[in-house]
Design a protein around this motif. Structure first.
Motif, PDB file in Angstrom:
ATOM      1  N   UNK A 119      24.334  27.657   0.676  1.00  0.00           N
ATOM      2  CA  UNK A 119      25.428  28.376   0.025  1.00  0.00           C
ATOM      3  C   UNK A 119      26.046  27.537  -1.085  1.00  0.00           C
ATOM      4  N   UNK A 120      26.181  26.245  -0.837  1.00  0.00           N
ATOM      5  CA  UNK A 120      26.787  25.353  -1.833  1.00  0.00           C
ATOM      6  C   UNK A 120      25.889  25.202  -3.054  1.00  0.00           C
ATOM      7  N   UNK A 121      24.594  25.167  -2.830  1.00  0.00           N
ATOM      8  CA  UNK A 121      23.657  24.896  -3.929  1.00  0.00           C
ATOM      9  C   UNK A 121      23.186  26.155  -4.647  1.00  0.00           C
ATOM     10  N   UNK A 122      23.556  27.334  -4.150  1.00  0.00           N
ATOM     11  CA  UNK A 122      23.092  28.584  -4.746  1.00  0.00           C
ATOM     12  C   UNK A 122      24.276  29.486  -5.051  1.00  0.00           C
ATOM     13  N   UNK A 123      24.142  30.295  -6.092  1.00  0.00           N
ATOM     14  CA  UNK A 123      25.185  31.271  -6.409  1.00  0.00           C
ATOM     15  C   UNK A 123      24.800  32.676  -5.965  1.00  0.00           C
ATOM     16  N   UNK A 124      23.826  32.766  -5.065  1.00  0.00           N
ATOM     17  CA  UNK A 124      23.401  34.077  -4.559  1.00  0.00           C
ATOM     18  C   UNK A 124      24.530  34.727  -3.778  1.00  0.00           C
ATOM     19  N   UNK A 125      24.911  35.955  -4.111  1.00  0.00           N
ATOM     20  CA  UNK A 125      25.995  36.636  -3.403  1.00  0.00           C
ATOM     21  C   UNK A 125      25.690  36.759  -1.908  1.00  0.00           C
ATOM     22  N   UNK A 126      26.720  36.597  -1.104  1.00  0.00           N
ATOM     23  CA  UNK A 126      26.586  36.767   0.337  1.00  0.00           C
ATOM     24  C   UNK A 126      26.387  35.469   1.096  1.00  0.00           C
ATOM     25  N   UNK A 127      25.828  34.453   0.449  1.00  0.00           N
ATOM     26  CA  UNK A 127      25.568  33.196   1.155  1.00  0.00           C
ATOM     27  C   UNK A 127      26.869  32.495   1.525  1.00  0.00           C
ATOM     28  N   UNK A 128      27.849  32.529   0.634  1.00  0.00           N
ATOM     29  CA  UNK A 128      29.117  31.855   0.908  1.00  0.00           C
ATOM     30  C   UNK A 128      29.816  32.484   2.111  1.00  0.00           C
ATOM     31  N   UNK A 129      29.845  33.818   2.148  1.00  0.00           N
ATOM     32  CA  UNK A 129      30.498  34.488   3.267  1.00  0.00           C
ATOM     33  C   UNK A 129      29.814  34.205   4.587  1.00  0.00           C
ATOM     34  N   UNK A 130      28.487  34.196   4.577  1.00  0.00           N
ATOM     35  CA  UNK A 130      27.739  33.924   5.808  1.00  0.00           C
ATOM     36  C   UNK A 130      28.013  32.519   6.309  1.00  0.00           C
ATOM     37  N   UNK A 154      36.508  26.236   0.402  1.00  0.00           N
ATOM     38  CA  UNK A 154      35.829  26.621  -0.844  1.00  0.00           C
ATOM     39  C   UNK A 154      34.892  27.811  -0.670  1.00  0.00           C
ATOM     40  N   UNK A 155      34.178  27.853   0.444  1.00  0.00           N
ATOM     41  CA  UNK A 155      33.265  28.968   0.678  1.00  0.00           C
ATOM     42  C   UNK A 155      34.031  30.271   0.926  1.00  0.00           C
ATOM     43  N   UNK A 156      35.146  30.175   1.630  1.00  0.00           N
ATOM     44  CA  UNK A 156      35.969  31.369   1.838  1.00  0.00           C
ATOM     45  C   UNK A 156      36.484  31.907   0.508  1.00  0.00           C
ATOM     46  N   UNK A 157      36.915  31.021  -0.371  1.00  0.00           N
ATOM     47  CA  UNK A 157      37.419  31.464  -1.672  1.00  0.00           C
ATOM     48  C   UNK A 157      36.303  32.081  -2.513  1.00  0.00           C
ATOM     49  N   UNK A 158      35.115  31.522  -2.433  1.00  0.00           N
ATOM     50  CA  UNK A 158      34.007  32.118  -3.170  1.00  0.00           C
ATOM     51  C   UNK A 158      33.641  33.480  -2.589  1.00  0.00           C
ATOM     52  N   UNK A 159      33.657  33.585  -1.268  1.00  0.00           N
ATOM     53  CA  UNK A 159      33.399  34.862  -0.615  1.00  0.00           C
ATOM     54  C   UNK A 159      34.423  35.902  -1.059  1.00  0.00           C
ATOM     55  N   UNK A 160      35.673  35.466  -1.203  1.00  0.00           N
ATOM     56  CA  UNK A 160      36.736  36.356  -1.670  1.00  0.00           C
ATOM     57  C   UNK A 160      36.443  36.831  -3.088  1.00  0.00           C
ATOM     58  N   UNK A 161      36.026  35.925  -3.949  1.00  0.00           N
ATOM     59  CA  UNK A 161      35.715  36.277  -5.332  1.00  0.00           C
ATOM     60  C   UNK A 161      34.524  37.236  -5.410  1.00  0.00           C
ATOM     61  N   UNK A 162      33.602  37.112  -4.456  1.00  0.00           N
ATOM     62  CA  UNK A 162      32.432  37.986  -4.444  1.00  0.00           C
ATOM     63  C   UNK A 162      32.729  39.356  -3.853  1.00  0.00           C
ATOM     64  N   UNK A 163      33.949  39.530  -3.335  1.00  0.00           N
ATOM     65  CA  UNK A 163      34.348  40.839  -2.837  1.00  0.00           C
ATOM     66  C   UNK A 163      33.922  41.143  -1.419  1.00  0.00           C
ATOM     67  N   UNK A 164      33.578  40.124  -0.626  1.00  0.00           N
ATOM     68  CA  UNK A 164      33.161  40.368   0.750  1.00  0.00           C
ATOM     69  C   UNK A 164      34.287  41.002   1.556  1.00  0.00           C
ATOM     70  N   UNK A 165      33.945  42.004   2.309  1.00  0.00           N
ATOM     71  CA  UNK A 165      34.933  42.613   3.192  1.00  0.00           C
ATOM     72  C   UNK A 165      35.311  41.613   4.282  1.00  0.00           C
ATOM     73  N   UNK A 166      36.610  41.450   4.523  1.00  0.00           N
ATOM     74  CA  UNK A 166      37.076  40.514   5.533  1.00  0.00           C
ATOM     75  C   UNK A 166      37.425  39.154   4.985  1.00  0.00           C
TER      76      UNK A 166
END
Length: 290
Positions: A94-105, A166-178
């Motif tokens: 998740x840290x090394x990739x900008x693929x959506x969804x990885x940060x939330x997971x 940091x991952x939670x904030x990125x997940x927030x920016x990506x629009x993840x529900x929750x």
């Protein structure tokens, strides 16, 4: 991506339920230790000391019939090898990739691990109580799931754990529900609605889509920050909380629990009951879990 408990062992899902209830009971005040995410997973201590009570309970309980022991041994032999490095890899990916969804997971796994560490003793006691009422095979499965999950948490190093926010904030920016409720719960009393507009927008969006965790968190935040919701909106949040499965279970409990329910979910004095009912019905129409 929706932050959910999907794929998390039953015992860890129970951790999240207990933690959500603790948040609800505390009016959103900062817990003595960081609360886990509506989302997610935990931290270390030698595995040998992490689940010993539950494991010993299995070992010292009445012996299973030979045929059951044989079946259990065969199932264990066929079970896939536990990949203890999975959570660590998920964080690194998740840290090394900008693929959506990885940060939330990855954030979900980190928060669930944190929650399991904090709630370990309570979960062990709960599992031991379950042993008396559930089939032995179910109990063994729960203990094994907890042990295997915790092994993965143990493999997380300090650098990986430091990525939770940091991952939670990125997940927030990506629009993840929750993601909004996850961030609010992780920050506890340090969460300032005025400084977290993205999280507040996420909370409102998810609450109106009948995400129960978001409804609870938004309602609690509005009790401390009345400007966040109109009286009618706050009333709708409370009505939805009153109708939740957890609240219905408490309503069937002791008189003190019922009295707590009435105080907690009482409509604001200046709310219009008809408009509250209309807003609550709009939210209820989005619900999938009742």
């Amino acid at each position: 991506m929706k932050l959910s408990r999907q794929g998390i062992p039953l015992v860890v899902a129970a951790v999240l339920v207990l933690s959500a209830f603790a948040w609800w009971r505390s009016d959103g005040a900062a817990p003595t230790e960081p609360a886990p995410v509506p989302v997610a997973q935990t931290q270390p201590a030698p595995l040998a000391s992490a689940v010993p009570t539950a494991v010993r309970a299995v070992d010292t309980a009445p012996a299973l019939p030979a045929v059951t022991r044989s079946a259990s041994a065969a199932a264990a032999a066929q079970a896939p090898r536990v990949d203890v490095s999975k959570f660590q890899r998920d964080v690194q990916q998740a840290v090394s990739s900008d693929e959506p969804g990885l940060a939330g997971k990855a954030a979900q796994e980190l928060a669930a691990c944190e929650g399991l560490e904090k709630e370990r003793d309570r979960m062990q006691a709960s599992m031991e109580a379950r042993q008396r009422t559930e089939p032995r095979s179910n109990y063994r499965e729960a203990v094994t799931g907890m042990e295997q999950f915790f092994a993965g948490c143990q493999a997380l190093d300090a650098a990986a754990r430091a990525q939770l926010l940091p991952l939670l904030r990125r997940s927030l920016q990506e629009g993840d529900r929750g993601a909004g409720v996850a961030l609010a719960r992780q920050l506890g009393s340090d969460f300032d609605p005025a400084r977290e507009p993205e999280a507040m927008a996420s909370l409102r969006r998810d609450a109106w889509a009948c995400d129960r965790s978001s409804i609870s968190t938004l309602s609690l935040l509005s009790s401390r920050h009345p400007q966040l919701l109109t009286p009618n909106e706050q009333g709708a949040m409370r009505q939805m909380q009153r109708s939740s499965p957890m609240a219905r279970a408490l309503a069937d409990g002791q008189p003190a629990q019922r009295a707590l329910m009435e105080r907690r979910f009482k409509l604001p004095a200046d709310a219009d009951p008809a408009e509250v009912a209309r807003l609550a019905a709009t939210i209820q129409a989005q619900c999938k879990d009742d």
